[in-house]
Design a protein around this motif. Structure first.
Motif, mmCIF file in Angstrom:
data_model
loop_
_atom_site.group_PDB
_atom_site.id
_atom_site.type_symbol
_atom_site.label_atom_id
_atom_site.label_comp_id
_atom_site.label_asym_id
_atom_site.label_seq_id
_atom_site.Cartn_x
_atom_site.Cartn_y
_atom_site.Cartn_z
ATOM 1 N N ARG A 5 -36.654 -9.335 32.831
ATOM 2 C CA ARG A 5 -37.012 -8.552 31.643
ATOM 3 C C ARG A 5 -36.337 -7.197 31.797
ATOM 4 N NH1 ARG A 5 -42.325 -5.476 32.562
ATOM 5 N NH2 ARG A 5 -42.796 -5.832 34.771
ATOM 6 N N SER B 52 -39.952 -2.333 30.181
ATOM 7 C CA SER B 52 -41.381 -2.484 30.441
ATOM 8 C C SER B 52 -42.169 -1.540 29.544
ATOM 9 C CB SER B 52 -41.694 -2.192 31.914
ATOM 10 O OG SER B 52 -41.341 -0.865 32.239
ATOM 11 N N ASP C 151 -45.563 -10.274 26.326
ATOM 12 C CA ASP C 151 -45.284 -11.288 27.348
ATOM 13 C C ASP C 151 -46.534 -12.118 27.648
ATOM 14 O OD1 ASP C 151 -42.629 -10.567 27.633
ATOM 15 O OD2 ASP C 151 -43.031 -9.119 29.224
ATOM 16 N N PRO D 53 -46.191 -10.172 33.468
ATOM 17 C CA PRO D 53 -45.219 -9.176 33.926
ATOM 18 C C PRO D 53 -45.279 -9.027 35.441
ATOM 19 C CG PRO D 53 -46.515 -8.352 32.073
ATOM 20 C CD PRO D 53 -47.180 -9.607 32.530
ATOM 21 N N THR E 19 -40.781 -11.691 34.587
ATOM 22 C CA THR E 19 -42.030 -12.282 34.123
ATOM 23 C C THR E 19 -42.145 -13.667 34.752
ATOM 24 O OG1 THR E 19 -41.072 -13.306 32.133
ATOM 25 C CG2 THR E 19 -42.007 -11.078 31.904
#
Length: 230
Positions: free
Chosen positions: A31, A34, A42, A49, A66
């Motif tokens: 990913r 954030s 997510d 995460p 993730t």
């Protein structure tokens, strides 16, 4: 009191670590960003995460990832969550969900597992790379064995735990899931000290004073007495 020994075999540790790495390979995808909204999205998509750090002072990089919620829940169902952060796993980073393109693969050690206080759902996780040949500081859970067999039990004695975890510097290839302490021969007034615990020679206790007790048998019920597995 007769001298006691608590031993953990190095070969058994390596086999146990290899077992979980082989049968519990965590799948992850990268990913790029954030934040609370991204993380919430997510989780709504069935993903958790996560972040992986490098353990070396020279390399402070981190990788945002993730993982699949179903897979992590399955691992936590099969493995006592108490031992999750003292178990190494193989981690495979794929290019995307369902992708066969492998971007990176290696061993990791979980160092944090955050849950929702109300639902118990895993909210995020933190890992550190745990490649062979390196060493990591690990908080190892202490598990007491032989509780019902101890002489002090018949005299009304209770087990008072002083330390629930002990921190060791461990080679990544033989990190023990737990430190087992046999208290079956302890009587009222007996104690087990950090220095009494003998582990594999490759492990180093990270404590400035190893003469501190981790448990003792007291004459009457105390507030900190807890039920322990036998």
């Amino acid at each position: 009191m007769q001298q006691q020994w608590w031993r953990i075999g190095g070969e058994r540790l390596r086999k146990a670590a290899e077992y979980y790495r082989k049968f519990h390979t965590i799948q992850a995808i990268p990913r790029e960003i954030s934040g609370p909204r991204i993380s919430a999205r997510d989780r709504a998509q069935g993903r958790i995460p996560a972040v992986v750090f490098s353990p070396t002072a020279e390399n402070t990089s981190k990788q945002l990832l993730t993982t699949e919620t179903k897979q992590i829940d399955s691992i936590l169902t099969k493995l006592d969550p108490t031992f999750f952060c003292s178990t190494t796993f193989k981690l495979q980073v794929r290019a995307g969900s369902g992708s066969s393109v492998l971007l990176h693969s290696g061993n990791v050690l979980p160092i944090k597992l955050a849950r929702n206080e109300e639902t118990g759902k895993v909210m995020n996780m933190v890992f550190v790379w745990a490649e062979e040949g390196s060493k990591l500081e690990v908080d190892l859970p202490v598990v007491f064995k032989g509780v019902d067999s101890r002489p002090g039990l018949k005299k009304g004695g209770q087990l008072k735990t002083v330390r629930k975890n002990l921190k060791y510097l461990c080679p990544t290839e033989c990190i023990p899931q737990k430190i087992e302490v046999d208290i079956s021969n302890l009587d009222i007034g007996d104690r087990v000290f950090m220095k009494d615990i003998e582990v594999d020679s490759s492990l180093k206790l990270l404590s400035g004073n190893d003469t501190k007790p981790i448990c003792k048998i007291v004459a009457s019920e105390v507030e900190n007495s807890v039920p322990l597995e036998t």
